[in-house]
Write a protein that holds these residues in place. Structure first.
Motif, PDB file in Angstrom:
ATOM      1  N   ASP A  15     -45.946 -12.434  45.192  1.00  0.00           N
ATOM      2  CA  ASP A  15     -47.313 -12.786  44.792  1.00  0.00           C
ATOM      3  C   ASP A  15     -48.258 -12.936  45.984  1.00  0.00           C
ATOM      4  OD1 ASP A  15     -46.851 -12.785  42.102  1.00  0.00           O
ATOM      5  OD2 ASP A  15     -46.136 -14.860  42.089  1.00  0.00           O
ATOM      6  N   THR A  16     -47.772 -12.581  47.148  1.00  0.00           N
ATOM      7  CA  THR A  16     -48.563 -12.822  48.353  1.00  0.00           C
ATOM      8  C   THR A  16     -49.195 -11.534  48.882  1.00  0.00           C
ATOM      9  OG1 THR A  16     -47.031 -14.589  48.954  1.00  0.00           O
ATOM     10  CG2 THR A  16     -48.461 -13.754  50.692  1.00  0.00           C
ATOM     11  N   ASP A  17     -50.462 -11.612  49.171  1.00  0.00           N
ATOM     12  CA  ASP A  17     -51.113 -10.504  49.856  1.00  0.00           C
ATOM     13  C   ASP A  17     -50.999 -10.735  51.355  1.00  0.00           C
ATOM     14  OD1 ASP A  17     -52.105  -8.832  47.772  1.00  0.00           O
ATOM     15  OD2 ASP A  17     -53.575 -10.387  47.308  1.00  0.00           O
ATOM     16  N   ILE A  18     -50.242  -9.882  52.009  1.00  0.00           N
ATOM     17  CA  ILE A  18     -50.112  -9.993  53.461  1.00  0.00           C
ATOM     18  C   ILE A  18     -51.152  -9.078  54.100  1.00  0.00           C
ATOM     19  CG2 ILE A  18     -48.611  -9.671  55.461  1.00  0.00           C
ATOM     20  CD1 ILE A  18     -46.224 -10.136  53.583  1.00  0.00           C
ATOM     21  N   VAL A  19     -52.055  -9.701  54.824  1.00  0.00           N
ATOM     22  CA  VAL A  19     -53.144  -8.953  55.450  1.00  0.00           C
ATOM     23  C   VAL A  19     -52.896  -8.915  56.952  1.00  0.00           C
ATOM     24  CG1 VAL A  19     -55.628  -8.843  55.837  1.00  0.00           C
ATOM     25  CG2 VAL A  19     -54.756  -9.723  53.663  1.00  0.00           C
ATOM     26  N   GLU A  20     -52.689  -7.724  57.467  1.00  0.00           N
ATOM     27  CA  GLU A  20     -52.442  -7.604  58.904  1.00  0.00           C
ATOM     28  C   GLU A  20     -53.662  -6.962  59.566  1.00  0.00           C
ATOM     29  OE1 GLU A  20     -48.869  -5.535  59.909  1.00  0.00           O
ATOM     30  OE2 GLU A  20     -49.113  -5.895  62.049  1.00  0.00           O
ATOM     31  N   PHE A  21     -54.179  -7.650  60.552  1.00  0.00           N
ATOM     32  CA  PHE A  21     -55.284  -7.069  61.321  1.00  0.00           C
ATOM     33  C   PHE A  21     -54.699  -5.963  62.191  1.00  0.00           C
ATOM     34  CE2 PHE A  21     -56.484 -11.513  60.538  1.00  0.00           C
ATOM     35  CZ  PHE A  21     -57.669 -11.306  59.849  1.00  0.00           C
ATOM     36  N   THR A  22     -55.292  -4.787  62.115  1.00  0.00           N
ATOM     37  CA  THR A  22     -54.690  -3.660  62.818  1.00  0.00           C
ATOM     38  C   THR A  22     -55.279  -3.451  64.215  1.00  0.00           C
ATOM     39  OG1 THR A  22     -56.270  -2.241  61.705  1.00  0.00           O
ATOM     40  CG2 THR A  22     -54.086  -2.392  60.730  1.00  0.00           C
ATOM     41  N   GLN A  23     -56.459  -4.016  64.442  1.00  0.00           N
ATOM     42  CA  GLN A  23     -57.116  -3.780  65.716  1.00  0.00           C
ATOM     43  C   GLN A  23     -56.914  -4.967  66.661  1.00  0.00           C
ATOM     44  OE1 GLN A  23     -60.755  -1.695  65.371  1.00  0.00           O
ATOM     45  NE2 GLN A  23     -59.574  -0.426  63.990  1.00  0.00           N
ATOM     46  N   SER A  24     -57.021  -4.688  67.938  1.00  0.00           N
ATOM     47  CA  SER A  24     -56.786  -5.770  68.905  1.00  0.00           C
ATOM     48  C   SER A  24     -58.015  -6.673  69.065  1.00  0.00           C
ATOM     49  CB  SER A  24     -56.382  -5.194  70.257  1.00  0.00           C
ATOM     50  OG  SER A  24     -57.461  -4.465  70.804  1.00  0.00           O
ATOM     51  N   LYS A  25     -59.163  -6.159  68.629  1.00  0.00           N
ATOM     52  CA  LYS A  25     -60.389  -6.946  68.782  1.00  0.00           C
ATOM     53  C   LYS A  25     -61.054  -7.156  67.431  1.00  0.00           C
ATOM     54  CE  LYS A  25     -61.292  -5.154  73.378  1.00  0.00           C
ATOM     55  NZ  LYS A  25     -62.140  -4.331  74.224  1.00  0.00           N
ATOM     56  N   ILE A  26     -61.400  -8.395  67.135  1.00  0.00           N
ATOM     57  CA  ILE A  26     -62.219  -8.669  65.946  1.00  0.00           C
ATOM     58  C   ILE A  26     -63.534  -9.216  66.476  1.00  0.00           C
ATOM     59  CG2 ILE A  26     -62.300  -9.722  63.666  1.00  0.00           C
ATOM     60  CD1 ILE A  26     -59.351 -10.237  63.815  1.00  0.00           C
ATOM     61  N   LEU A  27     -64.402  -8.300  66.884  1.00  0.00           N
ATOM     62  CA  LEU A  27     -65.641  -8.680  67.561  1.00  0.00           C
ATOM     63  C   LEU A  27     -66.867  -8.062  66.901  1.00  0.00           C
ATOM     64  CD1 LEU A  27     -64.546  -8.152  71.295  1.00  0.00           C
ATOM     65  CD2 LEU A  27     -64.652 -10.314  70.066  1.00  0.00           C
ATOM     66  N   ASP A  28     -66.739  -6.815  66.542  1.00  0.00           N
ATOM     67  CA  ASP A  28     -67.902  -6.092  66.029  1.00  0.00           C
ATOM     68  C   ASP A  28     -68.404  -6.714  64.726  1.00  0.00           C
ATOM     69  OD1 ASP A  28     -69.469  -3.381  66.069  1.00  0.00           O
ATOM     70  OD2 ASP A  28     -68.690  -3.621  64.032  1.00  0.00           O
ATOM     71  N   GLU A  29     -69.705  -6.933  64.674  1.00  0.00           N
ATOM     72  CA  GLU A  29     -70.311  -7.598  63.502  1.00  0.00           C
ATOM     73  C   GLU A  29     -70.014  -6.849  62.204  1.00  0.00           C
ATOM     74  OE1 GLU A  29     -73.125 -10.149  63.247  1.00  0.00           O
ATOM     75  OE2 GLU A  29     -72.203 -10.945  65.049  1.00  0.00           O
ATOM     76  N   GLY A  30     -70.143  -5.522  62.287  1.00  0.00           N
ATOM     77  CA  GLY A  30     -69.906  -4.714  61.090  1.00  0.00           C
ATOM     78  C   GLY A  30     -68.461  -4.823  60.628  1.00  0.00           C
ATOM     79  N   ASN A  31     -67.547  -4.783  61.582  1.00  0.00           N
ATOM     80  CA  ASN A  31     -66.130  -4.904  61.239  1.00  0.00           C
ATOM     81  C   ASN A  31     -65.810  -6.272  60.643  1.00  0.00           C
ATOM     82  OD1 ASN A  31     -65.780  -2.387  62.269  1.00  0.00           O
ATOM     83  ND2 ASN A  31     -64.685  -2.999  64.115  1.00  0.00           N
TER      84      ASN A  31
END
Lengths: 119, 179
Positions: A15-31
């Motif tokens: 029942d769990t949604d595992i969300v993996e961030f694929t990029q090394s940076k979470i910086l861009d506003e749009g992203n």
């Protein structure tokens, strides 16, 4: 093949949604905004959302990314959902400690521990 | 969409004392000149545009890497620079492309100094709510400044908050900066 790489991968395990961030940076506003939308959709889809966020690949994030996580968490709590964070690298974990968000989020060392923590 | 034909990306060198008179260098200049001073500053003026900011940040960080800063210090500088640029472009200039962000930076083996100035209304540091207090933990603002202050060795605001000056000394890994 997509023109732009996916920002996250979502895998449903039980029942769990595992969300993996694929990029090394979470910086861009749009992203950040796009990731926020994906998380909100996951929350909205289900009566009691259960989400695990995997930070294994993340080396950098901004305060805007933290804001997005806080928003998703608030939305999820309104639906009695559960959110866990896992595999956060030490330098990113320090960001959570400085902002005291380690008190707001439930953070686990690895996926197994996080999965076991869901009730 | 945001193309404005700006020529503001070219850096120019100024002496350490020059950043006190920001107005004199507010025009965009492609000239590069080196003046005598303790530390050479490179001055760059960009429009309120994230792509231009990203490019400038990359250029600054390359210099920091070149000087062999530790991973930890590099992380700190990257984070503080990112947050300060977002503050200037988004919160200061409100994404108004007509408004500029001026960045003076000096990178030496001993320290990195960054002076970032926008053309917005400024802000009062003491009026920014503490994002780590219980009642603000779920709010989405104030963390950028908190992180800048936690990660940099020295942070000063001037010009009514339109300008931030921050320094990171290249010390052996500093103790963790807890707020």
């Amino acid at each position: 093949m997509p023109e732009t790489p996916a920002l996250v991968t979502v895998t449903r395990v039980k029942d769990t949604d595992i969300v993996e961030f694929t990029q090394s940076k979470i910086l861009d506003e749009g992203n950040i905004s796009e990731i926020g939308n994906i998380l909100n959709d996951l929350v909205d889809q289900r009566p009691n959302p259960v989400i695990l966020l995997d930070f294994s690949n993340v080396d950098h994030l901004s305060s805007a990314a933290l804001g997005m996580l806080i928003n998703a968490n608030s939305r999820l709590r309104k639906k009695n959902g559960q959110l866990r964070l896992t595999s956060i690298k030490p330098q990113i974990f320090e960001v959570f400690v400085i902002t005291k968000l380690n008190k707001l989020f439930r953070i686990y060392a690895n996926r197994d521990e996080a999965m076991e923590s869901f009730t | 969409m945001v193309s404005n034909g700006s020529h503001g990306h070219q850096p120019r060198r100024t002496s350490r004392s020059n950043h006190g008179r920001a107005e004199s260098a507010r025009h965009e200049s492609a000239n590069t000149s080196r003046a005598a001073g303790d530390t050479d500053f490179v001055t760059t003026v960009i429009p309120s545009d994230f792509a231009a900011s990203r490019e400038l940040q990359h250029r600054i960080i390359q210099q920091v890497i070149h000087h062999g800063y530790s991973e930890r210090n590099l992380f700190a500088i990257k984070l503080a620079l990112e947050e300060a640029m977002i503050n200037a472009i988004k919160h200061g200039n409100k994404l108004d492309m007509k408004k500029k962000v001026r960045v003076d930076y000096a990178v030496t083996p001993q320290h990195v100094e960054l002076i970032i100035e926008d053309e917005g209304p400024g802000f009062h540091r003491e009026q920014v709510p503490d994002p780590t207090s219980e009642e603000n933990l779920c709010k989405c603002s104030g963390r950028g400044i908190l992180l800048i202050e936690a990660y940099m060795s020295k942070v000063e605001y001037s010009k009514g908050g339109r300008r931030v000056r921050m320094i990171k000394f290249n010390q052996a890994d500093t103790p963790s900066a807890h707020g």
